[in-house]
Scaffold this motif. Structure first.
Motif, PDB file in Angstrom:
ATOM      1  N   SER A   1      30.778  90.999  66.967  1.00 41.11           N
ATOM      2  CA  SER A   1      28.869  91.378  67.042  1.00 41.11           C
ATOM      3  C   SER A   1      29.003  92.975  67.681  1.00 41.11           C
ATOM      4  O   SER A   1      29.434  93.734  67.342  1.00 41.11           O
ATOM      5  CB  SER A   1      29.454  90.474  68.728  1.00 41.11           C
ATOM      6  OG  SER A   1      30.722  90.995  69.318  1.00 41.11           O
TER       7      SER A   1
ATOM      8  N   THR B   1      32.772  90.113  72.983  1.00 44.75           N
ATOM      9  CA  THR B   1      33.921  90.803  74.084  1.00 44.75           C
ATOM     10  C   THR B   1      34.596  91.841  74.463  1.00 44.75           C
ATOM     11  O   THR B   1      33.271  92.674  74.513  1.00 44.75           O
ATOM     12  CB  THR B   1      34.790  91.131  72.507  1.00 44.75           C
ATOM     13  OG1 THR B   1      35.919  90.844  72.267  1.00 44.75           O
ATOM     14  CG2 THR B   1      34.052  91.666  71.760  1.00 44.75           C
TER      15      THR B   1
ATOM     16  N   ASP C   1      35.461  91.559  67.574  1.00 43.55           N
ATOM     17  CA  ASP C   1      35.092  89.566  66.882  1.00 43.55           C
ATOM     18  C   ASP C   1      34.066  90.015  66.324  1.00 43.55           C
ATOM     19  O   ASP C   1      33.232  89.327  65.347  1.00 43.55           O
ATOM     20  CB  ASP C   1      34.450  89.123  67.798  1.00 43.55           C
ATOM     21  CG  ASP C   1      33.845  89.709  68.883  1.00 43.55           C
ATOM     22  OD1 ASP C   1      33.139  90.723  69.014  1.00 43.55           O
ATOM     23  OD2 ASP C   1      32.616  88.698  70.277  1.00 43.55           O
TER      24      ASP C   1
END
Length: 250
Positions: free
Chosen positions: A220, A202, A218
């Motif tokens: 990650s 992202t 997100d």
């Protein structure tokens, strides 16, 4: 600034060795406090209160774990096997500042995390190589963006590199993506902190409730690499290069 840079590099090297499974982030914070006191240096973070943070900052190092990437507040957290830890340090010595960051993987390294960390280091080396007299700021930004694109990582433009010297954040801003041939002409004497940071999937960020810690939106994994450099007539000089550091493999 080179003297300050070498101190920053030395402390980050020490933290790299200390960041092991079972170590608490507060132990790393207090190690840096001791080293700053011993050297007679000054933390650039302590009492820092910019418009984007919930200040004042009351720590001397930024420690960001896993999906956290920037401005992580050291807190009561014990490092676990496989954690990705970004460590960012800026100090001043005799009125001159240097700023650097490194991301390490604690214990067992997942292949995807190794690739992400390596990409930020490659991007940093590419940015340094582009920071030559006569080039433009856009060339540096484009070099970072090209590495991100080649690895398939999106790039956030909300935070990037910056000028520094007497203070930690000075003009110009250095985005982590840009257009070559555009922007400020690089001239000898300019000093910059170049700091590519990527999230795996992202380009959006989210702030923790602490008002400081920035995470991938997100969840990650993230990584961050930073050096302070000087533009010289002979090319870029890395002021925060660590003794054991080698350019990363492609």
């Amino acid at each position: 600034m080179h003297i300050t840079g070498q101190f920053v590099a030395q402390v980050l090297t020490e933290l790299q060795g200390l960041a092991q499974v079972g170590v608490n982030l507060l132990d790393l914070e207090h190690h840096v406090r001791r080293r700053i006191d011993e050297r007679g240096a000054e933390s650039c973070y302590w009492d820092y209160a910019p418009s984007f943070g919930s200040g004042p900052f009351r720590n001397v190092v930024c420690l960001s774990v896993n999906d956290a990437v920037l401005h992580g507040l050291p807190h009561d957290y014990t490092l676990r096997d496989g954690d990705v830890l970004s460590m960012d340090l800026a100090v001043g010595i005799d009125g001159w500042v240097a700023d650097s960051a490194i991301t390490v993987i604690v214990g067992t390294a997942a292949e995807d995390d190794v690739r992400l960390v390596r990409a930020t280091r490659l991007a940093l080396e590419a940015a340094v190589e582009a920071a030559r007299p006569g080039n433009r700021l856009g060339d540096v930004s484009a070099a970072i963006g090209a590495v991100a694109d080649a690895h398939g990582y999106p790039v956030s433009l909300e935070f990037g590199g910056h000028g520094l010297g007497r203070t930690m954040h000075e003009d110009p801003h250095v985005p982590n993506k840009g257009r070559p041939g555009r922007g400020l002409v690089l001239r000898p004497g300019l000093t910059l902190a170049l700091e590519p940071w990527f999230a795996a999937t992202t380009d959006r960020i989210a702030f923790d409730e602490d008002g400081w810690t920035i995470r991938s939106a997100d969840g990650s994994r993230t990584a961050h690499s930073e050096h302070t450099i000087a533009i010289t007539e002979d090319g870029p000089l890395v002021l925060t290069r660590r003794d054991d550091e080698r350019p990363p493999d492609a």
